[in-house]
Enzyme design. Structure first.
Site, mmCIF file in Angstrom:
data_model
loop_
_atom_site.group_PDB
_atom_site.id
_atom_site.type_symbol
_atom_site.label_atom_id
_atom_site.label_comp_id
_atom_site.label_asym_id
_atom_site.label_seq_id
_atom_site.Cartn_x
_atom_site.Cartn_y
_atom_site.Cartn_z
ATOM 1 N N GLY A 211 0.557 -1.194 -0.216
ATOM 2 C CA GLY A 211 -0.419 -0.019 -0.346
ATOM 3 C C GLY A 211 0.853 0.998 -0.406
ATOM 4 O O GLY A 211 0.587 2.292 0.436
ATOM 5 N N LEU B 126 -5.108 -6.812 -6.504
ATOM 6 C CA LEU B 126 -5.161 -7.549 -7.315
ATOM 7 C C LEU B 126 -6.188 -9.055 -8.360
ATOM 8 O O LEU B 126 -5.802 -9.863 -8.963
ATOM 9 C CB LEU B 126 -4.207 -9.185 -6.456
ATOM 10 C CG LEU B 126 -2.912 -8.505 -6.537
ATOM 11 C CD1 LEU B 126 -1.630 -9.415 -5.507
ATOM 12 C CD2 LEU B 126 -1.747 -7.446 -7.742
ATOM 13 N N ASN C 193 -8.018 2.512 -12.336
ATOM 14 C CA ASN C 193 -6.414 0.930 -12.040
ATOM 15 C C ASN C 193 -4.788 1.412 -12.213
ATOM 16 O O ASN C 193 -4.841 2.949 -13.567
ATOM 17 C CB ASN C 193 -6.522 0.209 -12.589
ATOM 18 C CG ASN C 193 -5.535 -1.056 -12.464
ATOM 19 O OD1 ASN C 193 -5.376 -1.303 -11.561
ATOM 20 N ND2 ASN C 193 -5.278 -2.036 -13.439
ATOM 21 N N HIS D 126 -1.513 1.034 -13.763
ATOM 22 C CA HIS D 126 -0.738 -0.547 -14.185
ATOM 23 C C HIS D 126 0.725 -0.207 -14.200
ATOM 24 O O HIS D 126 0.856 0.993 -14.823
ATOM 25 C CB HIS D 126 -1.776 -0.552 -15.441
ATOM 26 C CG HIS D 126 -0.670 -2.560 -15.950
ATOM 27 N ND1 HIS D 126 -1.368 -3.710 -15.643
ATOM 28 C CD2 HIS D 126 0.145 -2.514 -16.784
ATOM 29 C CE1 HIS D 126 -0.225 -4.557 -15.688
ATOM 30 N NE2 HIS D 126 0.592 -3.632 -16.960
ATOM 31 N N ASP E 34 -7.085 -5.252 -17.146
ATOM 32 C CA ASP E 34 -5.491 -4.228 -17.332
ATOM 33 C C ASP E 34 -6.511 -3.432 -19.263
ATOM 34 O O ASP E 34 -5.964 -3.492 -19.861
ATOM 35 C CB ASP E 34 -4.738 -4.886 -18.033
ATOM 36 C CG ASP E 34 -4.048 -5.476 -16.658
ATOM 37 O OD1 ASP E 34 -4.426 -4.133 -15.814
ATOM 38 O OD2 ASP E 34 -3.295 -6.395 -16.727
ATOM 39 N N GLU F 163 4.729 6.545 -10.138
ATOM 40 C CA GLU F 163 3.530 6.282 -9.807
ATOM 41 C C GLU F 163 3.263 7.690 -8.831
ATOM 42 O O GLU F 163 2.038 7.854 -8.473
ATOM 43 C CB GLU F 163 3.379 4.678 -9.092
ATOM 44 C CG GLU F 163 3.327 3.682 -10.040
ATOM 45 C CD GLU F 163 3.300 2.578 -9.486
ATOM 46 O OE1 GLU F 163 2.506 1.726 -10.722
ATOM 47 O OE2 GLU F 163 3.329 2.091 -8.522
HETATM 48 C C1 GRF Z 1 2.402 -0.610 -7.680
HETATM 49 O O1 GRF Z 1 3.029 -1.096 -8.704
HETATM 50 C C2 GRF Z 1 1.204 -0.938 -8.912
HETATM 51 O O2 GRF Z 1 0.933 -0.284 -9.846
HETATM 52 C C3 GRF Z 1 0.193 -2.349 -9.013
HETATM 53 O O3 GRF Z 1 1.191 -2.737 -7.746
HETATM 54 C C4 GRF Z 1 2.197 -2.026 -7.032
HETATM 55 C C5 GRF Z 1 1.578 -1.792 -5.396
HETATM 56 O O4 GRF Z 1 2.372 -1.047 -5.080
HETATM 57 N N1 GRF Z 1 -0.827 -2.708 -9.986
HETATM 58 P P1 GRF Z 1 1.939 -0.670 -3.326
HETATM 59 O O5 GRF Z 1 1.430 -1.546 -3.135
HETATM 60 O O6 GRF Z 1 1.357 0.869 -3.826
HETATM 61 O O7 GRF Z 1 3.598 -0.412 -3.206
#
Ligand code: GRF
Length: 200
Positions: free
Chosen positions: A21, A94, A111, A113, A154, A183
């Site tokens: 997270g 997931l 979402n 990705h 996706d 991100e």
């Molecule tokens: C991220 O890289 C996101 O893009 C992917 O899962 C990862 C989650 O990472 N779908 P975190 O739990 O936010 O550290």
């Protein structure tokens, strides 16, 4: 003359995550002092996910999903609707989103990705598997895709992409690190911008 009163429109975000997270933490931080955006809940499918510790620390209500009911029952729609979400944000979630939820929140599920879709997407393409595939293919760049969620993995409309150069010496781990930075830098802003496009 009477002063004009404006009512601030408050958006409710519901964050879905299955893992540690760190994106959830970053989103919470970004909106912490924004009176127009309220994180109303965190949804997870894993009782031991790190994201639940963040929820506890931040005092954010948690909804824990159970497989049978999510996929073959009511998809937790009544519980999710109680949060009155403007947007459902999948940040490392997931499980596939069941059709009942996609239909209940049209254009309101985002979402992230960790690759440049349509490359490296689809079933089984998550977490390190994505970065390993990118490395194995010898890509010179990768990136992130933020997209609307539809009934296929996706697949929904892309609303944002950003890319980063990869070096021959990059490993799946260093690629993951670069992607996480992208991100953190973009996801919250993209959420904020997208909220502004939503009808009241
Ligand atoms: C991220 O890289 C996101 O893009 C992917 O899962 C990862 C989650 O990472 N779908 P975190 O739990 O936010 O550290």
């Amino acid at each position: 003359m009477q002063p004009k009163l404006f009512r601030l429109r408050t958006h409710h975000l519901l964050l879905f995550a299955s893992g540690t997270g760190s994106n959830v933490r970053n989103i919470i931080e970004f909106f912490r002092h924004d009176p127009a955006v309220h994180i109303t809940g965190i949804v997870s499918n894993k009782p031991d996910a790190g994201v639940l510790l963040i929820a506890e620390k931040e005092n954010i209500p948690v909804l824990l999903l159970e497989k049978e009911r999510f996929f073959r029952g009511d998809a937790f729609l009544p519980d999710i609707s109680k949060f009155n979400p403007s947007l459902l944000i999948l940040a490392g979630f997931l499980w596939k989103v069941p059709p009942a939820l996609v239909q209940a929140f049209p254009n309101r599920i985002l979402n992230i990705h960790p690759a440049l879709l349509p490359k490296y997407g689809g079933k089984g393409m998550y977490g390190r598997f994505v970065h390993e595939a990118v490395k194995a293919a010898g890509e010179t760049e990768s990136g992130i895709t933020i997209h609307l969620v539809d009934e296929q993995y996706d697949h929904g409309k892309t609303i944002f992409q950003a890319s980063v150069n990869l070096l021959p010496e990059d490993s799946p781990e260093s690629i993951a690190h670069k992607i996480h930075q992208l991100e953190y830098n973009h996801f919250p802003q993209v959420i904020r911008d997208y909220l502004q496009t939503l009808p009241a």
